[in-house]
Design an enzyme around this catalytic site. Structure first.
Site, PDB file in Angstrom:
ATOM      1  N   CYS A 172      46.976  42.487  83.394  1.00  0.00           N
ATOM      2  CA  CYS A 172      45.680  41.867  83.678  1.00  0.00           C
ATOM      3  C   CYS A 172      45.889  40.637  84.552  1.00  0.00           C
ATOM      4  CB  CYS A 172      44.942  41.514  82.386  1.00  0.00           C
ATOM      5  SG  CYS A 172      45.869  40.450  81.260  1.00  0.00           S
ATOM      6  N   ALA A 219      50.002  45.241  70.273  1.00  0.00           N
ATOM      7  CA  ALA A 219      49.036  44.389  69.568  1.00  0.00           C
ATOM      8  C   ALA A 219      48.076  43.711  70.548  1.00  0.00           C
ATOM      9  CB  ALA A 219      49.787  43.337  68.745  1.00  0.00           C
TER      10      ALA A 219
END
Length: 333
Positions: free
Chosen positions: A263, A144
């Site tokens: 990230c 998600a």
């Protein structure tokens, strides 16, 4: 490389000196972050990184299930007032947005029709590096809200089997909505904790693990990340990432490919996690073929073959968020 134990995980914590405090005050970040950047990148690279950390242009990815990238570009430029620049290969289905368009990127007819997905350019790389083929059995283990999942589907020509799981029910609802909007027909979205994968009898040809992380690469979206994380958070994420590696390896077929991405900057969450996968599970690192990306950081405990299998992106070098990608293959025997 001096490290300190944080709840059974080692985190690199160099001495914080006057330079660290000076740069921390100038750029509004925690001094321990500056100390780590200086030790691993040097002063010149650190200052360039800090100067450009929030200077990330928004981007969109053309959804080739429903739209032709050049046709979409013409519509957005001629009818919606966008100024676009194509992202480099191998993410050239993406476009940077160079202006502040008169219509929000999430409010155009083309967005609602599923013709594109708002997505940072760096986030387009993990599905490309995984390189799924039509007919593959693919798992997106922390899927998600679905940007990478929809990208995987288009790379698979909307064929094969794509299983997308996430533990958060609200995020799973967003995932399902994005799959439907983008015309994805080969995917199933499930609310599930990836740590429970070993209890299934599933087996996949390719797995994408875009792992939860401390998110230093998201500062351009959420400036609070400059100060909201501490070394204990790095240790907590690293422990979870190792457990996720343990879980997904169990459902990866022999000869199958795992792509791991985050990230964030921390080598504890990146190169050292990849080294863990090699040491604990015998996975074989494979070089990431993105010629313009940087290799992994040189840190103690990480073998050269592992470093070569890692790719890093930086705002000041690539115009993209801080991002990390590695590709690993499970041995057949």
């Amino acid at each position: 490389m001096k490290s300190r134990s944080c709840s059974n995980a080692e985190v690199f914590l160099p001495e914080i000196d006057d330079r660290c405090h000076e740069l921390a005050e100038r750029y509004g970040v925690r001094p321990y972050m500056i100390a780590r950047y200086l030790a691993l990148l040097g002063r010149s690279e650190t200052e360039k990184l800090l100067e450009h950390m929030e200077d990330i242009r928004p981007a969109i990815r053309a959804n080739t299930i429903l739209a032709d990238p050049e046709g979409l570009r013409r519509i957005l430029e001629e009818k919606r007032g966008f100024e676009l620049k194509r992202c480099p290969e191998p993410v050239d289905v993406g476009f940077w947005i160079l202006n502040d368009p008169p219509i929000s990127i999430g409010a155009t007819l083309e967005y609602m029709m599923g013709y594109y997905v708002p997505q940072d350019a760096a986030s387009m790389l993990p599905p490309v590096v995984l390189n799924p083929e039509p007919g593959d059995r693919v798992l997106d283990a922390c899927a998600a809200p679905g940007g990478k999942t929809t990208h995987l589907a288009q790379l698979m020509d909307n064929e094969g089997t794509l299983v997308a799981i996430d533990v958060d029910p609200n995020r799973v609802r967003a995932l399902k909505s994005n799959l439907a909007r983008c015309g994805v027909a080969n995917a199933v979205a499930l609310r599930m904790n990836a740590l429970d994968l070993p209890s299934t009898d599933w087996e996949f040809d390719r797995i994408l693990l875009d792992a939860p992380c401390t998110g230093e690469g998201t500062i351009h979206k959420d400036p609070s990340r400059k100060t909201s994380r501490d070394p204990e958070d790095i240790a907590t994420c690293a422990r979870l990432q190792r457990r996720l590696i343990d879980a997904v390896v169990e459902v990866l077929r022999p000869g199958g490919v795992l792509v791991y991405s985050t990230c964030t900057f921390s080598p504890e969450e990146n190169e050292l996690i990849v080294q863990y996968a090699v040491d604990e599970h015998g996975l074989e690192p494979e070089p990431v073929d993105v010629r313009w990306a940087d290799r992994g950081l040189r840190v103690p405990g990480v073998e050269p073959k592992v470093r070569r299998a890692c790719a890093r992106l930086y705002p000041h070098r690539h115009g993209m968020e801080i991002f990390f990608i590695a590709r690993l293959r499970k041995p057949i025997s």
